[in-house]
Scaffold this active site. Structure first.
Site, PDB file in Angstrom:
ATOM      1  N   GLY A   1     -42.503  -7.587  58.394  1.00 48.43           N
ATOM      2  CA  GLY A   1     -41.375  -6.775  58.841  1.00 48.43           C
ATOM      3  C   GLY A   1     -40.060  -7.445  58.515  1.00 48.43           C
ATOM      4  O   GLY A   1     -39.890  -8.037  57.449  1.00 48.43           O
TER       5      GLY A   1
ATOM      6  N   ASP B   1     -34.420  -4.715  48.172  1.00 44.03           N
ATOM      7  CA  ASP B   1     -33.207  -3.929  47.906  1.00 44.03           C
ATOM      8  C   ASP B   1     -33.169  -2.681  48.777  1.00 44.03           C
ATOM      9  O   ASP B   1     -32.120  -2.290  49.288  1.00 44.03           O
ATOM     10  CB  ASP B   1     -33.150  -3.531  46.434  1.00 44.03           C
ATOM     11  CG  ASP B   1     -33.310  -4.725  45.504  1.00 44.03           C
ATOM     12  OD1 ASP B   1     -32.953  -5.845  45.908  1.00 44.03           O
ATOM     13  OD2 ASP B   1     -33.805  -4.526  44.379  1.00 44.03           O
TER      14      ASP B   1
END
Length: 341
Positions: free
Chosen positions: A254, A281
């Site tokens: 995560g 990104d």
């Protein structure tokens, strides 16, 4: 308005292998794709398809293969250079393993032309925004630097953008990251409002500040096992030094966000991994979407993890769009920053 800058753009050539990668052997390709890439380019693509105002600035000519691939996606772009974009190769095998082979980028340019183009774009955005809150205007500096750029190029551009009233997010690694940290210690204007390291880059930042560098793999493994103490301590140390926010991507575990005096963790949903290219990104783009929409830090983190997790389910450097996202976002939890919390 969000302006993204990709000093070292690329044509991302993805080759999907017919089996596991055999080092030193013959590897057959099932299919391949070419896409316009680079970290800032990817961030801009996600933001554009989410319907927010964005401008991508790239030091590449407005003709040729890279320009054709980039303009096909419809992302507003300012082309500022004449050196052709490098070609990066990504190999994805049937075991879900991704191998990247990145070219260094064009030599013989010191980045001055791109810095001037960025300043022009930033000035135009600030003028157009007028009295709009600075929180709605971001400059994103992302990726590696070409060989002949000064290592502190990101720090210089960050300081210039702050003088124009923009907030700055930086996502880079290795020497440019170390130089940014060094310059930030000397010049408060060079300190980013957001830095987005992965676990290994977080370790590089700690080392650049002169601390004992944690092991990136160990940080990620500990987080996956539920122990966030190491990554929280490292990220909180950066905010203590003036960094506005630290968003740490932790792979399948995560992501962690330290911002406004609090630390939040959001676990990544279990998904089938197709390609990890562009996941970081997309995570950054998700955060920025939340920021310009006025979401709380916790909700920005949830949107960031949703984008990053969705990205790994898509082939090559395919980026998530709103229709790809889950209908229910993951739920962040607040975690202590010290034993006293």
């Amino acid at each position: 308005m969000i302006i993204t800058v990709t000093p070292n753009p690329s044509i991302d050539r993805t080759q999907a292998l017919a089996g596991p990668l055999t080092v030193g052997g013959v590897n057959r390709v099932r299919h391949g794709t070419d896409q316009a890439g680079g970290k800032g380019v990817n961030v801009a693509g996600v933001i554009h398809h989410a319907g927010e105002d964005v401008l991508s600035v790239v030091p590449a000519p407005d003709t040729g293969t890279f320009a054709r691939l980039l303009t096909a996606g419809g992302v507003p772009t300012r082309f500022t250079g004449d050196a052709p974009a490098r070609v990066n190769v990504t190999l994805t095998d049937t075991d879900g393993v991704t191998t990247k082979i990145n070219s260094p980028g064009p030599p013989d340019t010191d980045g001055a032309g791109l810095a001037a183009a960025v300043d022009d774009a930033v000035a135009a955005a600030a003028e157009a925004a007028g009295d709009t809150e600075a929180a709605d205007r971001w400059l994103v500096l992302a990726g590696s630097l070409p060989p002949d750029y000064p290592a502190d190029w990101y720090a210089r551009v960050t300081a210039a953008a702050h003088r124009r009233g923009l907030r700055v997010a930086v996502d880079t690694s290795d020497e440019p990251l170390a130089a940014l940290v060094t310059r930030a210690a000397e010049d408060p204007a060079a300190v980013p409002d957001l830095v987005k390291p992965n676990s290994h880059e977080l370790a590089q930042i700690v080392a650049a500040f002169g601390g004992t560098s944690p092991d990136g793999d160990a940080l990620e493994a500990a987080a996956a096992a539920g122990d966030l103490s190491g990554v929280v301590a490292a990220a909180s140390g950066l905010t203590d030094r003036g960094f506005g926010a630290v968003l740490v991507s932790l792979g399948a575990a995560g992501a962690l966000l330290v911002e406004d005096g609090a630390a939040w963790f959001c676990a990544g949903p279990t998904v089938e991994v197709v390609s990890t290219v562009g996941a970081g990104d997309s995570t950054l783009a998700g955060y920025l979407l939340g920021a310009v929409r006025g979401l709380t830090p916790a909700d920005r983190l949830a949107l960031a993890v949703a984008h990053g997790t969705t990205a790994v389910t898509l082939p090559g450097t395919t980026l998530p769009t709103p229709t790809d996202l889950p209908t229910t976002l993951p739920v962040p939890v607040r975690v202590p920053q010290s034993p006293e919390d």
